[in-house]
Scaffold this active site. Structure first.
Site, PDB file in Angstrom:
ATOM      1  N   ASP A 188       0.863  -1.178   0.000  1.00 35.20           N
ATOM      2  CA  ASP A 188       0.000   0.000   0.000  1.00 35.20           C
ATOM      3  C   ASP A 188       0.902   1.232   0.000  1.00 35.20           C
ATOM      4  OD1 ASP A 188      -2.763   1.284   0.615  1.00 35.20           O
ATOM      5  OD2 ASP A 188      -1.414   2.135   2.122  1.00 35.20           O
ATOM      6  N   GLU A 275      -1.743  -1.465  -5.588  1.00 41.62           N
ATOM      7  CA  GLU A 275      -3.025  -0.877  -5.951  1.00 41.62           C
ATOM      8  C   GLU A 275      -2.825   0.062  -7.139  1.00 41.62           C
ATOM      9  OE1 GLU A 275      -3.965   1.771  -2.699  1.00 41.62           O
ATOM     10  OE2 GLU A 275      -1.823   1.975  -2.430  1.00 41.62           O
ATOM     11  N   CYS A 346     -13.623  -2.093  13.071  1.00 39.74           N
ATOM     12  CA  CYS A 346     -14.529  -2.808  12.178  1.00 39.74           C
ATOM     13  C   CYS A 346     -15.844  -3.110  12.898  1.00 39.74           C
ATOM     14  CB  CYS A 346     -13.893  -4.111  11.723  1.00 39.74           C
ATOM     15  SG  CYS A 346     -15.031  -5.143  10.792  1.00 39.74           S
ATOM     16  N   ASP A 356      -3.434   1.638   6.631  1.00 42.45           N
ATOM     17  CA  ASP A 356      -2.479   1.206   5.607  1.00 42.45           C
ATOM     18  C   ASP A 356      -2.146  -0.279   5.735  1.00 42.45           C
ATOM     19  OD1 ASP A 356      -2.481   3.868   4.970  1.00 42.45           O
ATOM     20  OD2 ASP A 356      -0.653   4.310   6.100  1.00 42.45           O
TER      21      ASP A 356
HETATM   22 ZN    ZN Z   1     -14.012  -7.129  10.598  1.00 37.98          ZN
END
Ligand code: ZN
Length: 402
Positions: A188, A275, A346, A356
């Site tokens: 990244d 990417e 999350c 990152d």
């Molecule tokens: Zn997760």
């Protein structure tokens, strides 16, 4: 299997005598002259929508006899370069602009071809023989090469140094190939760090080298000082030279850093996934200019050709692949992740991510998927396991490639 010969360029510093400096200056000048003459003619025909003429330099030699004094291959190459520039433009007008007139201030160079041994290198004496330079020019041969010389490009930098880039055709293009220790590697590219890398052994961050940051600061100071000087004065010329030297220093230092880093990554990994940098390029324009400028594209091109040389796989993922937004543990996609969220939690599994590191892990999984022959990851991918040591070792960052 028949191997296709590979072309490799080796660049050396050369030290021309006063007479040779004069010869080079003449050749640069004639190349510029022929380029501008031919371009003018082509552009006029283009504007009138007539067929674009394909003149050869020989056409101009009668009218301008001084053209006969320089290497004729240099002039032929100008014709070829110009024709290629037009072809590129007609093929892809968005990417390639029409060629421009050359100015004396531009970087000066000419290219000549090896015909019947007209170009030779004497490794013992340290001399490079070029057409019309029978005595040879002194060359600093810091490394040897094997193979047939195809062509040589002589150039003069803004700060008055001369270089010869020798193009070699070689059969044994494979350098020593190291067995990769890691199956996959995700990279990244970042703004605060140059890159965040994940492979079989875990994740680490690569800092921008300090000397580059310092060099950029000095560059800014020199630019300011140059712009303040009265144009055409002695002091202005001195400031211009200092600025040109600093530009050369930074570009060399950056290339060195990018070459070493890309070589280390290619050595260690079988598959390298990066990417699309288009999106980040956009982001960059809104933020302060940083040392990552122009480094990313070069870095990717180095990775790409080194991967080819050493038999590795290079994958550049689609710009719509959400490497930052998807949790590498549970696959949850956080749609509202903002550009300046450096860490996020999350909602699916509660894991706290470094932005990152998470992105590089997702890219790493893409590499594993391709490598094992599985479907590459897309938005609706299933959960994947972690790499063996998913620790982010920030302190050991740039020591890795030494
Ligand atoms: Zn997760």
């Amino acid at each position: 299997m028949q191997r296709k010969p590979t072309l490799k360029a080796f660049k050396y510093r050369i030290y021309p005598t006063d007479a040779q400096v004069l010869f080079f200056a003449k050749t640069f000048g004639c190349c510029r002259f022929v380029w501008n003459k031919m371009l003018d003619k082509k552009l006029q025909a283009y504007k009138k929508k007539e067929r674009i003429p394909q003149d050869t330099p020989a056409k101009y030699k009668e009218e301008f006899p001084f053209l006969k004094e320089v290497d004729c291959f240099a002039l032929c190459n100008i014709q070829l370069q110009l024709e290629k520039a037009f072809k590129d433009h007609f093929r892809n007008r968005k990417q390639f602009n029409l060629p421009k007139f050359k100015k004396k201030r531009d970087k000066q160079s000419y290219t000549t071809n090896n015909v019947h041994n007209s170009i030779r290198v004497d490794f013992e004496k340290g001399l490079l023989y070029l057409p019309k330079l029978r005595n040879g020019v002194k060359i600093e041969l810091h490394r040897r090469f094997d193979g047939k010389i195809k062509s040589v490009t002589v150039s003069r930098t803004n700060d008055g140094k001369y270089f010869a880039s020798i193009l070699i055709e070689t059969e044994n293009r494979r350098n020593k190939v190291v067995e990769p220790k890691s199956k996959s590697c995700g990279i990244d590219l970042g703004l605060s760090h140059f890159a965040t890398v994940t492979n079989d052994f875990g994740s680490y961050k690569v800092e921008h080298p300090k000397y580059l940051r310092r060099g950029e600061e000095r560059l800014k100071r020199l630019q300011k000082s140059f712009s303040k000087k009265q144009k055409g004065s002695k002091n202005s010329e001195k400031a211009r030279l200092r600025l040109a030297r600093q530009h050369a220093y930074i570009s060399n230092a950056r290339n060195d850093f990018l070459h070493k880093l890309s070589k280390a990554i290619i050595d260690e990994n079988q598959v390298v996934v990066v990417e699309d940098i288009g999106v980040k390029g956009l982001l960059k324009t809104r933020l302060a200019k940083s040392v990552s400028d122009s480094g990313w594209a070069k870095f990717l091109s180095y990775l790409k050709y080194k991967a080819e040389w050493y038999g590795r796989t290079f994958i550049q993922v689609d710009r719509f692949f959400p490497s930052s937004k998807v949790c590498h543990r549970c696959g949850h996609k956080k749609e509202d992740l903002a550009l300046n969220d450096r860490t996020w939690c999350c909602p699916g599994c509660g894991e706290i991510h470094d932005r990152d590191v998470n992105a590089s892990i997702n890219l790493y999984f893409v590499g594993l998927g391709r490598h094992e022959g599985m479907q590459a990851l897309v938005d609706d991918r299933s959960p994947y396991g972690l790499p063996k040591k998913p620790s982010c070792d920030e302190t050991g960052s740039s020591t890795f490639y030494g």
